[in-house]
Design a protein around this motif. Structure first.
Motif, PDB file in Angstrom:
ATOM      1  N   ARG A 252       0.958  -1.173  -0.028  1.00  0.00           N
ATOM      2  CA  ARG A 252       0.035  -0.222  -0.282  1.00  0.00           C
ATOM      3  C   ARG A 252       0.916   1.317   0.051  1.00  0.00           C
ATOM      4  NH1 ARG A 252      -4.458  -2.330   4.531  1.00  0.00           N
ATOM      5  NH2 ARG A 252      -5.421  -3.626   2.950  1.00  0.00           N
ATOM      6  N   ALA A 253       1.858   1.099   0.714  1.00  0.00           N
ATOM      7  CA  ALA A 253       2.828   2.296   0.616  1.00  0.00           C
ATOM      8  C   ALA A 253       3.510   2.478  -0.642  1.00  0.00           C
ATOM      9  CB  ALA A 253       4.093   2.194   1.494  1.00  0.00           C
ATOM     10  N   ASP A 254       3.745   1.589  -1.441  1.00  0.00           N
ATOM     11  CA  ASP A 254       4.185   1.543  -2.893  1.00  0.00           C
ATOM     12  C   ASP A 254       3.142   2.080  -3.748  1.00  0.00           C
ATOM     13  OD1 ASP A 254       6.822   0.455  -2.222  1.00  0.00           O
ATOM     14  OD2 ASP A 254       6.014  -1.534  -2.664  1.00  0.00           O
ATOM     15  N   ASN A 255       2.082   1.663  -3.534  1.00  0.00           N
ATOM     16  CA  ASN A 255       0.798   2.272  -4.250  1.00  0.00           C
ATOM     17  C   ASN A 255       0.722   4.007  -4.014  1.00  0.00           C
ATOM     18  OD1 ASN A 255       0.203  -0.163  -5.460  1.00  0.00           O
ATOM     19  ND2 ASN A 255      -1.188  -0.689  -3.867  1.00  0.00           N
ATOM     20  N   VAL A 256       0.534   4.216  -2.504  1.00  0.00           N
ATOM     21  CA  VAL A 256       0.655   5.668  -2.502  1.00  0.00           C
ATOM     22  C   VAL A 256       1.741   6.445  -3.128  1.00  0.00           C
ATOM     23  CG1 VAL A 256       0.675   7.272  -0.391  1.00  0.00           C
ATOM     24  CG2 VAL A 256      -0.653   5.254  -0.188  1.00  0.00           C
ATOM     25  N   GLU A 257       3.029   5.572  -3.039  1.00  0.00           N
ATOM     26  CA  GLU A 257       4.120   6.618  -3.645  1.00  0.00           C
ATOM     27  C   GLU A 257       3.746   6.703  -5.097  1.00  0.00           C
ATOM     28  OE1 GLU A 257       8.972   5.983  -3.846  1.00  0.00           O
ATOM     29  OE2 GLU A 257       7.791   4.413  -3.129  1.00  0.00           O
ATOM     30  N   HIS A 259       0.894   6.882  -6.754  1.00  0.00           N
ATOM     31  CA  HIS A 259       0.151   7.981  -6.895  1.00  0.00           C
ATOM     32  C   HIS A 259       0.528   9.269  -6.588  1.00  0.00           C
ATOM     33  CE1 HIS A 259      -3.413   5.228  -7.651  1.00  0.00           C
ATOM     34  NE2 HIS A 259      -3.084   4.698  -6.519  1.00  0.00           N
ATOM     35  N   PHE A 260       1.373   9.427  -5.532  1.00  0.00           N
ATOM     36  CA  PHE A 260       2.167  10.625  -5.080  1.00  0.00           C
ATOM     37  C   PHE A 260       2.876  11.060  -6.388  1.00  0.00           C
ATOM     38  CE2 PHE A 260       5.613  13.095  -3.592  1.00  0.00           C
ATOM     39  CZ  PHE A 260       4.669  14.039  -2.967  1.00  0.00           C
ATOM     40  N   ASN A 261       3.724  10.175  -7.105  1.00  0.00           N
ATOM     41  CA  ASN A 261       4.677  10.443  -8.272  1.00  0.00           C
ATOM     42  C   ASN A 261       3.662  11.015  -9.448  1.00  0.00           C
ATOM     43  OD1 ASN A 261       6.794   9.943  -6.717  1.00  0.00           O
ATOM     44  ND2 ASN A 261       6.986   7.663  -7.270  1.00  0.00           N
ATOM     45  N   ASP A 266       1.701  15.237 -12.755  1.00  0.00           N
ATOM     46  CA  ASP A 266       0.270  16.000 -13.186  1.00  0.00           C
ATOM     47  C   ASP A 266       0.794  17.553 -12.760  1.00  0.00           C
ATOM     48  OD1 ASP A 266      -0.595  13.964 -14.199  1.00  0.00           O
ATOM     49  OD2 ASP A 266      -2.016  13.563 -12.661  1.00  0.00           O
ATOM     50  N   VAL A 267       1.008  17.797 -11.646  1.00  0.00           N
ATOM     51  CA  VAL A 267       1.411  19.173 -11.303  1.00  0.00           C
ATOM     52  C   VAL A 267       2.549  19.808 -12.191  1.00  0.00           C
ATOM     53  CG1 VAL A 267       2.443  20.570  -9.262  1.00  0.00           C
ATOM     54  CG2 VAL A 267       0.673  18.614  -9.010  1.00  0.00           C
ATOM     55  N   ASN A 268       3.744  19.103 -12.478  1.00  0.00           N
ATOM     56  CA  ASN A 268       4.566  19.455 -13.182  1.00  0.00           C
ATOM     57  C   ASN A 268       4.118  20.039 -14.633  1.00  0.00           C
ATOM     58  OD1 ASN A 268       6.575  19.451 -11.177  1.00  0.00           O
ATOM     59  ND2 ASN A 268       7.131  17.222 -11.786  1.00  0.00           N
ATOM     60  N   GLN A 269       3.271  18.923 -15.283  1.00  0.00           N
ATOM     61  CA  GLN A 269       2.701  19.033 -16.430  1.00  0.00           C
ATOM     62  C   GLN A 269       1.789  20.713 -16.236  1.00  0.00           C
ATOM     63  OE1 GLN A 269       3.411  17.815 -19.525  1.00  0.00           O
ATOM     64  NE2 GLN A 269       4.862  16.365 -18.385  1.00  0.00           N
TER      65      GLN A 269
END
Length: 292
Positions: A252-257, A259-261, A266-269
């Motif tokens: 779940r931590a990997d999934n959160v990471e 999604h965060f990435n 998306d923020v960068n774009q």
């Protein structure tokens, strides 16, 4: 002549007085002190001897009472055996591991039950013993019939224990016959080895106070080992479950990471798009439009 004799007597008296005056004076006070201390020590020793004599008298009375128990009525002997059994068991086993006078599902009530997990199951201890036959045998040591009767009575009691207290699926596959006297126990093993073998075939273990003490300590050690293994097994199960939960948490931590990435990308774009739109908006703002 008389004068000379008188003068001689005077001289002798004077000499005796001089000798007596020169004689050392003897001090008897240390002797008196030693005598007082000696009398005190003697009085103390006599007191100790009197106390020892009283204790010997009490011990003699206890031995006489014990003899009355062994040679008296059957009920008194039974109570003595049960009490001795209870004291030994209570001093060794934890309270939850034994029960006295507990009624089994077959409506029999043994003197003591040692509670063990099944298998092997609860183990019964019987404290009764055919001591009347033993006393008759001791009183008539040359009587072969009395000896034979004692052996028959012991075997009969062994059969009764095996029949009443070894219950498949309920109790252990063996039981114990407690003999409250070490001398009777020793005589039985020395003189009647075939009876001991008979008890072994019937799975009835004959124990004395000393051997019961050793047996119960062994059982307690085994139960402690089993309990430790059970706790260790539970700890291992909990650790295994914890490792599974940690694995899920890591996923779940990997999934959160991820999604965060993705959100960061998306923020960068979005920032790039804003960067492109802003100059164009500035150009549009600076353009002059003619009035019509």
């Amino acid at each position: 002549m008389t004068t000379y004799i008188f003068i001689l007597l005077v001289i002798i008296i004077v000499m005796l007085m001089i000798v007596l005056m020169r004689r050392p004076v003897v001090d008897f006070s240390p002797l008196r002190e030693d005598n007082i201390r000696l009398r005190e020590r003697l009085a103390e020793r006599l007191g100790v001897l009197a106390q020892n004599a009283l204790e010997l008298k009490n011990i003699s009375g206890d031995i006489a009472n014990f003899k009355d128990i062994l040679l008296g009525n059957k009920q008194a002997r039974g109570m003595f055996g049960e009490r001795q059994l209870e004291d030994i068991v209570a001093n060794i086993m934890p309270p939850e591991m034994y029960a006295f006078q507990h009624t089994l599902t077959t409506n029999v009530r043994p003197d003591c039950i040692i509670r063990l997990p099944y298998p092997p199951g609860d183990m019964v201890i019987d404290s009764k013993f055919p001591l009347e036959s033993y006393n008759r045998m001791q009183e008539n040591k040359n009587d072969g019939l009395a000896k034979k009767q004692f052996e028959l009575d012991v075997r009969k009691h062994i059969d009764a224990i095996a029949e009443k207290y070894i219950i498949p699926g309920i109790t252990a596959e063996s039981a114990m016959m407690f003999i409250a006297s070490e001398s009777v126990f020793e005589t039985l093993h020395r003189t009647f080895p075939d009876t001991i073998d008979w008890a072994a075939r019937k799975k009835v273990f004959i124990v004395s106070p000393a051997t019961l003490w050793a047996t119960l300590n062994t059982i307690r050690a085994v139960l402690s080992d089993i309990k430790i293994k059970q706790v260790a097994k539970q700890i291992k199960q909990e650790l295994d479950t914890l490792m599974v939960d940690l694995g899920r948490l890591s996923e779940r931590a990997d999934n959160v990471e991820k999604h965060f990435n993705m959100a960061q990308n998306d923020v960068n774009q979005l920032k790039i798009s804003i960067g492109k739109i802003a100059p164009r908006a500035e150009k549009i703002k600076n353009m002059e439009f003619g009035e019509q």
